[in-house]
Scaffold this motif. Structure first.
Motif, PDB file in Angstrom:
ATOM      1  N   UNK A 122      86.997  32.055 -40.373  1.00 55.71           N
ATOM      2  CA  UNK A 122      86.784  30.983 -41.336  1.00 55.71           C
ATOM      3  C   UNK A 122      85.740  30.018 -40.777  1.00 55.71           C
ATOM      4  N   UNK A 123      84.693  29.786 -41.570  1.00 61.87           N
ATOM      5  CA  UNK A 123      83.599  28.932 -41.122  1.00 61.87           C
ATOM      6  C   UNK A 123      83.649  27.601 -41.864  1.00 61.87           C
ATOM      7  N   UNK A 124      83.323  26.529 -41.154  1.00 63.69           N
ATOM      8  CA  UNK A 124      83.267  25.217 -41.790  1.00 63.69           C
ATOM      9  C   UNK A 124      82.395  24.286 -40.951  1.00 63.69           C
ATOM     10  N   UNK A 125      81.975  23.191 -41.600  1.00 65.68           N
ATOM     11  CA  UNK A 125      81.303  22.098 -40.921  1.00 65.68           C
ATOM     12  C   UNK A 125      82.309  20.971 -40.717  1.00 65.68           C
ATOM     13  N   UNK A 126      82.398  20.485 -39.478  1.00 65.07           N
ATOM     14  CA  UNK A 126      83.345  19.412 -39.190  1.00 65.07           C
ATOM     15  C   UNK A 126      82.905  18.087 -39.816  1.00 65.07           C
ATOM     16  N   UNK A 127      81.604  17.851 -39.854  1.00 61.74           N
ATOM     17  CA  UNK A 127      81.052  16.647 -40.487  1.00 61.74           C
ATOM     18  C   UNK A 127      80.069  17.063 -41.583  1.00 61.74           C
ATOM     19  N   UNK A 128      80.559  17.587 -42.704  1.00 61.81           N
ATOM     20  CA  UNK A 128      79.627  18.077 -43.740  1.00 61.81           C
ATOM     21  C   UNK A 128      78.804  16.977 -44.386  1.00 61.81           C
ATOM     22  N   UNK A 129      79.280  15.738 -44.372  1.00 56.30           N
ATOM     23  CA  UNK A 129      78.541  14.648 -45.023  1.00 56.30           C
ATOM     24  C   UNK A 129      77.203  14.370 -44.354  1.00 56.30           C
ATOM     25  N   UNK A 130      77.031  14.821 -43.107  1.00 57.76           N
ATOM     26  CA  UNK A 130      75.735  14.643 -42.439  1.00 57.76           C
ATOM     27  C   UNK A 130      74.649  15.459 -43.142  1.00 57.76           C
ATOM     28  N   UNK A 131      75.042  16.489 -43.912  1.00 58.63           N
ATOM     29  CA  UNK A 131      74.080  17.305 -44.634  1.00 58.63           C
ATOM     30  C   UNK A 131      73.288  16.541 -45.679  1.00 58.63           C
ATOM     31  N   UNK A 132      73.736  15.333 -46.025  1.00 59.41           N
ATOM     32  CA  UNK A 132      72.963  14.514 -46.967  1.00 59.41           C
ATOM     33  C   UNK A 132      71.603  14.130 -46.399  1.00 59.41           C
ATOM     34  N   UNK A 133      71.430  14.258 -45.089  1.00 59.44           N
ATOM     35  CA  UNK A 133      70.144  13.922 -44.477  1.00 59.44           C
ATOM     36  C   UNK A 133      69.131  15.057 -44.577  1.00 59.44           C
ATOM     37  N   UNK A 134      69.541  16.255 -44.980  1.00 59.62           N
ATOM     38  CA  UNK A 134      68.629  17.402 -45.019  1.00 59.62           C
ATOM     39  C   UNK A 134      67.417  17.184 -45.933  1.00 59.62           C
ATOM     40  N   UNK A 135      67.560  16.689 -47.160  1.00 61.45           N
ATOM     41  CA  UNK A 135      66.381  16.527 -48.025  1.00 61.45           C
ATOM     42  C   UNK A 135      65.565  15.272 -47.743  1.00 61.45           C
ATOM     43  N   UNK A 136      65.885  14.531 -46.687  1.00 61.88           N
ATOM     44  CA  UNK A 136      65.176  13.280 -46.432  1.00 61.88           C
ATOM     45  C   UNK A 136      63.675  13.476 -46.238  1.00 61.88           C
ATOM     46  N   UNK A 137      63.188  14.502 -45.488  1.00 57.05           N
ATOM     47  CA  UNK A 137      61.731  14.678 -45.357  1.00 57.05           C
ATOM     48  C   UNK A 137      61.041  14.947 -46.687  1.00 57.05           C
ATOM     49  N   UNK A 138      61.722  15.622 -47.631  1.00 61.99           N
ATOM     50  CA  UNK A 138      61.117  15.896 -48.934  1.00 61.99           C
ATOM     51  C   UNK A 138      61.042  14.648 -49.797  1.00 61.99           C
ATOM     52  N   UNK A 139      61.932  13.690 -49.525  1.00 58.27           N
ATOM     53  CA  UNK A 139      61.939  12.460 -50.320  1.00 58.27           C
ATOM     54  C   UNK A 139      61.041  11.374 -49.763  1.00 58.27           C
ATOM     55  N   UNK A 140      60.594  11.556 -48.514  1.00 60.20           N
ATOM     56  CA  UNK A 140      59.761  10.519 -47.900  1.00 60.20           C
ATOM     57  C   UNK A 140      58.473  10.232 -48.688  1.00 60.20           C
ATOM     58  N   UNK A 172      58.013  10.142 -51.774  1.00 61.18           N
ATOM     59  CA  UNK A 172      58.341   9.298 -52.926  1.00 61.18           C
ATOM     60  C   UNK A 172      58.864   7.935 -52.495  1.00 61.18           C
ATOM     61  N   UNK A 173      59.595   7.921 -51.380  1.00 67.35           N
ATOM     62  CA  UNK A 173      60.121   6.653 -50.890  1.00 67.35           C
ATOM     63  C   UNK A 173      59.063   5.828 -50.168  1.00 67.35           C
ATOM     64  N   UNK A 174      58.104   6.500 -49.539  1.00 71.57           N
ATOM     65  CA  UNK A 174      57.052   5.829 -48.760  1.00 71.57           C
ATOM     66  C   UNK A 174      55.730   6.531 -49.059  1.00 71.57           C
ATOM     67  N   UNK A 175      55.049   6.154 -50.146  1.00 71.79           N
ATOM     68  CA  UNK A 175      53.823   6.851 -50.568  1.00 71.79           C
ATOM     69  C   UNK A 175      52.761   6.814 -49.473  1.00 71.79           C
ATOM     70  N   UNK A 176      51.962   7.908 -49.413  1.00 76.61           N
ATOM     71  CA  UNK A 176      50.907   8.022 -48.418  1.00 76.61           C
ATOM     72  C   UNK A 176      49.667   7.285 -48.934  1.00 76.61           C
ATOM     73  N   UNK A 177      49.288   6.263 -48.254  1.00 74.85           N
ATOM     74  CA  UNK A 177      48.139   5.456 -48.673  1.00 74.85           C
ATOM     75  C   UNK A 177      46.830   6.028 -48.126  1.00 74.85           C
TER      76      UNK A 177
END
Length: 346
Positions: free
Chosen positions: A1-19, A21-26
């Motif tokens: 049986x496989x699991x992640x002990x802290x699955x909520x940390x996975x919310x950080x995975x899409x952060x580079x893709x959102x950068x 939009x969050x911080x436009x490249x000038x």
């Protein structure tokens, strides 16, 4: 049986893709402004000049995508490692039928009284209790046994455990007055109830060994006995001591005779009656052995099975991927385009 002990940390995975939009490249906007400022050639036929030379904006090279992919792989590996992936292996523990026995042993000063005889030699109450109850502990195969000592206060010397050898060794190390010179009967019962109520119903048994009256503590013995009955804990009480009027005891290295080392048998009997157990008066070593045998013949509870999942950490796998991505970025720190340019210029 496989699991992640802290699955909520996975919310950080899409952060580079959102950068973006969050911080436009000038930088792109600045390049466009500079491009307009760099136009210095004035020509009357600019369209003809532009058509004479095929102008094509260079496409994005594969190296740029590879560089970004390595960056995201590094980020994903670190985040997955922080999520603590683990493989759960089921492990079933089956307990043999038995009791949860909590021994509450009086360790007050009066346990130094010399009113027992073994092979014609005077021995103290504590020595007899250690010998008889030690053999009792050795014979309780399959039971979980704990140890409480009490004097002016009550202390858990050993939690409930199937390690009878450890409990026996702890019992052998008990000496009178180790917990004070008083007798906190009520506190000892209340403490035993607190530890036993976490165990399955029907297996909760307390054996209270005392030789005096209640003279310390914050709980009254009868009140604690009512708590024990409400929690389903049966109390068997063993009163230790002879019926002599004047009892010898060792004090300051000298044997003295005292007439105030008697027991309040009425209270001890009421404790046993309220607790649903029985009261025994141990006046000699033979009586104490018979009491131990009778308690050993009590009906045992059914076996219980518990399944636990033992985790095996797997964080090394995503961490290794992150290190490989970091190694790739180290080999090409500025991307393939500038690396080729630097080689060509050399």
């Amino acid at each position: 049986m496989f699991e992640f002990h802290w699955p909520w940390v996975g919310l950080l995975l899409p952060l580079p893709l959102l950068l973006p939009f969050l911080w436009p490249d000038r930088r792109a906007a600045q390049d466009e402004e500079l491009e307009g400022q760099r136009t210095t050639l004035l020509h009357p036929h600019l369209q003809e000049l532009r058509s004479a030379f095929q102008v094509r904006r260079p496409g994005r090279r594969l190296a740029g995508w590879l560089h970004k992919a390595l960056l995201y792989l590094l980020w994903a590996g670190l985040v997955l490692a922080l999520m603590r992936p683990q493989w759960l292996e089921p492990h079933t523990q089956v307990s043999t039928p038995g009791y949860d026995l909590m021994l509450a042993v009086d360790a007050s000063h009066s346990m130094d009284a010399l009113d027992f005889t073994v092979e014609g030699r005077q021995v103290s109450r504590m020595q007899v209790v250690k010998g008889v109850m030690g053999r009792f502990v050795d014979a309780r195969k399959g039971d979980r046994i704990g140890l409480i000592v009490f004097g002016s206060q009550a202390f858990v010397l050993s939690p409930l455990s199937v390690d009878r050898l450890a409990v026996r060794q702890l019992l052998d190390g008990v000496v009178p007055s180790i917990a004070g010179q008083g007798t906190a009967l009520g506190d000892a019962i209340a403490l035993g109830v607190k530890k036993l109520r976490e165990r399955p119903e029907g297996s909760r048994v307390m054996i209270l060994i005392a030789d005096g009256d209640n003279s310390a503590g914050g709980f009254a013995p009868l009140e604690s006995s009512v708590l024990a009955r409400a929690a389903g804990v049966r109390i068997y009480v063993i009163g230790v001591g002879s019926k002599q009027e004047r009892i010898p005891i060792v004090e300051e290295g000298v044997i003295k005779y005292r007439d105030d080392l008697t027991m309040d048998e009425d209270t001890l009997q009421r404790i046993a009656n309220i607790g649903g157990g029985a009261y025994f008066r141990a006046t000699d070593t033979r009586a104490l052995e018979e009491i131990s045998t009778r308690i050993s013949q009590l009906e045992k509870t059914e076996a219980e099975a518990r399944t636990a999942f033992l985790p095996t950490p797997l964080y090394r796998i995503p961490l290794a991927l992150a290190l490989l991505a970091l190694l790739g970025l180290g080999l090409f720190p500025e991307g393939r385009k500038r690396f080729v340019t630097r080689v060509a210029s050399a």
